[in-house]
Design a protein around this motif. Structure first.
Motif, PDB file in Angstrom:
ATOM      1  N   THR A   9       0.830  -1.203   0.000  1.00 35.79           N
ATOM      2  CA  THR A   9       0.000   0.000   0.000  1.00 35.79           C
ATOM      3  C   THR A   9       0.864   1.252   0.000  1.00 35.79           C
ATOM      4  OG1 THR A   9      -1.782  -1.181   1.129  1.00 35.79           O
ATOM      5  CG2 THR A   9      -1.846   1.230   1.209  1.00 35.79           C
ATOM      6  N   ARG A  12       2.509   1.363  -3.548  1.00 36.84           N
ATOM      7  CA  ARG A  12       1.509   1.754  -4.553  1.00 36.84           C
ATOM      8  C   ARG A  12       1.168   3.231  -4.434  1.00 36.84           C
ATOM      9  NH1 ARG A  12      -2.262  -1.855  -2.602  1.00 36.84           N
ATOM     10  NH2 ARG A  12      -3.651  -0.065  -2.555  1.00 36.84           N
ATOM     11  N   GLY A  16       2.120   5.829  -7.196  1.00 36.24           N
ATOM     12  CA  GLY A  16       0.904   6.288  -7.871  1.00 36.24           C
ATOM     13  C   GLY A  16       0.667   7.774  -7.719  1.00 36.24           C
ATOM     14  N   LEU A  64      -3.247   2.962  -9.608  1.00 36.62           N
ATOM     15  CA  LEU A  64      -2.251   2.229  -8.828  1.00 36.62           C
ATOM     16  C   LEU A  64      -2.399   2.545  -7.335  1.00 36.62           C
ATOM     17  CD1 LEU A  64       0.100   0.241  -9.052  1.00 36.62           C
ATOM     18  CD2 LEU A  64       1.619   2.209  -8.973  1.00 36.62           C
ATOM     19  N   THR A  65      -2.599   3.810  -7.008  1.00 36.76           N
ATOM     20  CA  THR A  65      -2.739   4.209  -5.606  1.00 36.76           C
ATOM     21  C   THR A  65      -3.870   3.458  -4.917  1.00 36.76           C
ATOM     22  OG1 THR A  65      -1.851   6.406  -6.069  1.00 36.76           O
ATOM     23  CG2 THR A  65      -3.181   6.171  -4.069  1.00 36.76           C
ATOM     24  N   GLY A  67      -5.222   0.675  -6.018  1.00 39.96           N
ATOM     25  CA  GLY A  67      -5.191  -0.755  -6.298  1.00 39.96           C
ATOM     26  C   GLY A  67      -6.363  -1.183  -7.166  1.00 39.96           C
ATOM     27  N   THR A  70      -4.969  -2.954 -11.078  1.00 38.72           N
ATOM     28  CA  THR A  70      -3.576  -2.687 -10.741  1.00 38.72           C
ATOM     29  C   THR A  70      -2.601  -3.092 -11.835  1.00 38.72           C
ATOM     30  OG1 THR A  70      -4.137  -2.954  -8.418  1.00 38.72           O
ATOM     31  CG2 THR A  70      -1.796  -3.101  -8.995  1.00 38.72           C
ATOM     32  N   CYS A  74      -0.085  -0.652 -13.891  1.00 40.72           N
ATOM     33  CA  CYS A  74       1.361  -0.893 -14.005  1.00 40.72           C
ATOM     34  C   CYS A  74       1.798  -0.893 -15.465  1.00 40.72           C
ATOM     35  CB  CYS A  74       1.733  -2.210 -13.328  1.00 40.72           C
ATOM     36  SG  CYS A  74       1.521  -2.177 -11.531  1.00 40.72           S
ATOM     37  N   ILE A 114       5.223  -4.420  -8.646  1.00 43.48           N
ATOM     38  CA  ILE A 114       3.841  -4.479  -8.149  1.00 43.48           C
ATOM     39  C   ILE A 114       2.998  -5.375  -9.046  1.00 43.48           C
ATOM     40  CG2 ILE A 114       1.732  -3.146  -7.711  1.00 43.48           C
ATOM     41  CD1 ILE A 114       3.628  -0.836  -6.831  1.00 43.48           C
ATOM     42  N   PRO A 119      -1.701  -6.411  -6.096  1.00 41.22           N
ATOM     43  CA  PRO A 119      -2.014  -5.187  -5.354  1.00 41.22           C
ATOM     44  C   PRO A 119      -2.052  -5.350  -3.835  1.00 41.22           C
ATOM     45  CG  PRO A 119      -4.012  -6.136  -6.226  1.00 41.22           C
ATOM     46  CD  PRO A 119      -2.869  -6.965  -6.768  1.00 41.22           C
ATOM     47  N   SER A 123      -6.646  -3.171  -1.317  1.00 43.72           N
ATOM     48  CA  SER A 123      -6.807  -2.607  -2.655  1.00 43.72           C
ATOM     49  C   SER A 123      -8.256  -2.766  -3.104  1.00 43.72           C
ATOM     50  CB  SER A 123      -5.893  -3.336  -3.642  1.00 43.72           C
ATOM     51  OG  SER A 123      -6.299  -4.697  -3.776  1.00 43.72           O
TER      52      SER A 123
END
Length: 170
Positions: A9, A12, A16, A64-65, A67, A70, A74, A114, A119, A123
């Protein structure tokens, strides 16, 4: 709660939010100026690529932040950073202080990692039950391979590097 999920987390979120802020900065600075810059480096049409880059960075960063989708976030990271590496940073060496490819490389490595790990439980992907569907080697292939293939396609279709001053005067 596990240390692994907390670490994912944090990773990410850091990566992100960094990429999303980079996209917001393009918009804040004025997309017309960014479009002219894209044209000057050979990414044509600059107006289209300025918008795609800005909004792609924002969406990939926010996805991404949180999730959310995911592995595809990426893929977006790797594609965006690979295009940036080729068009702006590759000829300037490794270090970012010299405008080299250090920054885009490390963001790509984070995204690929990631994609491989998935994730984590904290997420949106986990909340809807798809967190383990596209991780592992499948996630690696989608994030890394898919990102590079997307970048190659974009560069092949749209990148026309400007000729060096010596060539244009000859």
């Amino acid at each position: 709660m596990t240390e692994f999920d907390l670490a994912l987390t944090i990773l990410r979120s850091a990566a992100g939010l960094t990429l999303a802020a980079h996209g917001v900065n393009k918009i804040k600075g004025g997309l017309d100026g960014v479009a002219r810059w894209f044209d000057s480096i050979g990414m044509r049409p600059g107006k289209v690529h300025a918008r795609l880059a800005a909004f792609g960075e924002i969406l990939a960063g926010l996805f991404l932040t949180t999730g959310f989708l995911t592995t595809f976030a990426c893929l977006g990271f790797v594609g965006l950073m690979t295009v940036a590496a080729v068009t702006v940073h590759a000829e300037k060496g490794f270090f970012i202080l010299d405008e080299g490819w250090e920054y885009v490389f490390i963001l790509s490595v984070i995204a690929i990692t990631i994609g491989l790990l998935g994730p984590g439980d904290w997420s949106l992907d986990a909340a809807v039950g798809i967190d383990e569907d596209l991780d592992g080697f499948v996630g690696l292939a989608i994030a890394g391979g898919g990102g590079i293939l997307a970048a190659v396609g974009i560069l092949t279709a749209f990148y026309r590097p400007p000729k060096a001053d010596a060539e244009s005067k000859a």
